[in-house]
Design a protein around this motif. Structure first.
Motif, PDB file in Angstrom:
ATOM      1  N   ALA A  28     -20.298   3.644  33.834  1.00  0.00           N
ATOM      2  CA  ALA A  28     -19.077   3.014  34.178  1.00  0.00           C
ATOM      3  C   ALA A  28     -18.401   2.919  32.762  1.00  0.00           C
ATOM      4  O   ALA A  28     -19.012   2.636  31.584  1.00  0.00           O
ATOM      5  N   PRO A  29     -16.934   2.567  32.596  1.00  0.00           N
ATOM      6  CA  PRO A  29     -16.170   2.490  31.702  1.00  0.00           C
ATOM      7  C   PRO A  29     -16.753   1.053  30.702  1.00  0.00           C
ATOM      8  O   PRO A  29     -17.172   0.018  31.683  1.00  0.00           O
ATOM      9  N   SER A  30     -16.782   0.944  29.658  1.00  0.00           N
ATOM     10  CA  SER A  30     -17.070  -0.281  29.072  1.00  0.00           C
ATOM     11  C   SER A  30     -16.241  -1.223  29.045  1.00  0.00           C
ATOM     12  O   SER A  30     -14.796  -0.916  29.248  1.00  0.00           O
ATOM     13  N   VAL A  35     -10.242  -2.638  28.203  1.00  0.00           N
ATOM     14  CA  VAL A  35      -9.182  -3.212  27.603  1.00  0.00           C
ATOM     15  C   VAL A  35      -8.193  -2.358  27.106  1.00  0.00           C
ATOM     16  O   VAL A  35      -6.987  -2.245  27.322  1.00  0.00           O
ATOM     17  N   ALA A  36      -8.567  -1.127  26.724  1.00  0.00           N
ATOM     18  CA  ALA A  36      -7.665  -0.273  25.990  1.00  0.00           C
ATOM     19  C   ALA A  36      -6.976   0.574  27.292  1.00  0.00           C
ATOM     20  O   ALA A  36      -5.692   0.930  27.248  1.00  0.00           O
ATOM     21  N   ALA A  41      -7.466  -8.557  28.598  1.00  0.00           N
ATOM     22  CA  ALA A  41      -8.481  -9.528  27.568  1.00  0.00           C
ATOM     23  C   ALA A  41      -9.686  -8.869  27.803  1.00  0.00           C
ATOM     24  O   ALA A  41     -10.172  -8.323  29.060  1.00  0.00           O
ATOM     25  N   MET A  42     -10.664  -8.948  26.663  1.00  0.00           N
ATOM     26  CA  MET A  42     -11.860  -8.777  26.816  1.00  0.00           C
ATOM     27  C   MET A  42     -12.564  -9.289  27.817  1.00  0.00           C
ATOM     28  O   MET A  42     -13.341  -8.753  28.845  1.00  0.00           O
ATOM     29  N   ALA A 232      -9.974  -6.097  20.370  1.00  0.00           N
ATOM     30  CA  ALA A 232     -10.081  -5.688  21.848  1.00  0.00           C
ATOM     31  C   ALA A 232      -9.206  -6.279  22.734  1.00  0.00           C
ATOM     32  O   ALA A 232      -8.698  -5.598  23.623  1.00  0.00           O
ATOM     33  N   ASP A 233      -8.818  -7.590  22.412  1.00  0.00           N
ATOM     34  CA  ASP A 233      -7.803  -8.245  23.540  1.00  0.00           C
ATOM     35  C   ASP A 233      -6.516  -7.578  23.185  1.00  0.00           C
ATOM     36  O   ASP A 233      -5.487  -7.533  24.193  1.00  0.00           O
TER      37      ASP A 233
END
Length: 286
Positions: A28-30, A35-36, A41-42, A232-233
């Motif tokens: 699955a997407p991490s 986030v990207a 937000a993370m 990441a945020d």
């Protein structure tokens, strides 16, 4: 699409599973990918993945992350976790999503077992964290014992930093005022103190130096962890942020003195800051 950001991210991943774009066993997407992709937000991305795991659509695989659950998953009784597997899975979750995402319930979901069954392996989350610290610090490769005192101390500091880079959560759970008496941490301390015996005669001062250097590396690791979360945020790294933030530039123009202006456009590089700090610290001891 209505709903909270968590709802929207979970729905997007759920739709990919429903259409077959993500099939059983697919990764699955991490959190960072979500986030990207979705500009959230993370913590939002982590909650969305947690919700899909609770729905049984995803499961956690050690060292892989969240994968799409299959309809023919083996029953829990056929694959009970052992203590080592539990710790490895917990480290993987903390590495990928942070300590906030780690819970006994989450771990139970990763193995497909009742939450209470994990307490036969660890008595509490605190005990699990100690086991995680021991496991990741055991990865630390110390320099050869026959080198100069400076090579040994510098090598130990950089080895500590490499462990922190691999496991950003580690700096937040280590304590200098209430140290965890774990074999790997004691081995590290003894190695560094043995090297410092050659240049610092007083044992109290020697231990002070050891703590100060350890605290410096840990403090840099906390900075690294905070920066990774902020990036990441926001999707913006520290260099880009400082180069384009109008508030920072306005404050420097209005309040910055001549010494700050002489620095000019500072090329922020945390690794270089760490290397400089360790080198100057050891220069002082020399």
């Amino acid at each position: 699409m209505d709903g909270s950001p968590t709802d929207r991210v979970a729905a997007a991943v759920r739709a990919r599973i429903d259409t077959g774009d993500l099939g059983p066993g697919d990764r699955a997407p991490s959190v960072r990918e979500l986030v990207a992709d979705h500009g959230v937000a993370m913590s939002t991305a982590a909650r969305a993945l947690g919700r899909l795991r609770e729905e049984g659509l995803l499961r956690t695989t050690p060292r892989v992350g969240s994968v799409v659950a299959g309809r023919s998953e083996p029953p829990a009784s056929d694959r009970p976790p052992d203590a080592a597997g539990l710790v490895r899975t917990a480290i993987g979750i903390a590495d990928d999503e942070g300590l906030a995402a780690l819970s006994m319930r989450r771990l139970a979901g990763a193995f497909g077992v009742p939450t209470m069954s994990l307490y036969r392996l660890v008595r509490s989350r605190d005990e699990l964290l100690l086991a995680m610290i021991e496991a990741v610090f055991a990865e630390l490769v110390l320099p050869p014992a026959g080198g100069s005192w400076r090579d040994r101390v510098e090598g130990a500091a950089h080895a500590q930093w490499r462990v922190h880079r691999r496991h950003p959560w580690l700096a937040r759970v280590l304590s200098l005022s209430r140290p965890q008496a774990l074999p790997s941490l004691l081995r590290f301390a003894d190695f560094e103190l043995a090297a410092l015996e050659e240049v610092v005669a007083d044992p109290v001062e020697r231990f002070d130096v050891h703590l100060a250097l350890t605290a410096f590396v840990r403090g840099m690791a906390l900075t690294l962890a905070a920066e990774q979360e902020a990036q990441a945020d926001t999707g913006v790294d520290a260099d880009t942020w400082s180069a384009h933030d109008p508030g920072l530039r306005a404050a420097l123009h209005r309040h910055g003195g001549p010494a700050l202006r002489r620095v000019g456009d500072y090329p922020y590089d945390l690794q270089r800051v760490l290397d400089t700090g360790i080198a100057r610290f050891l220069d002082g001891i020399s």
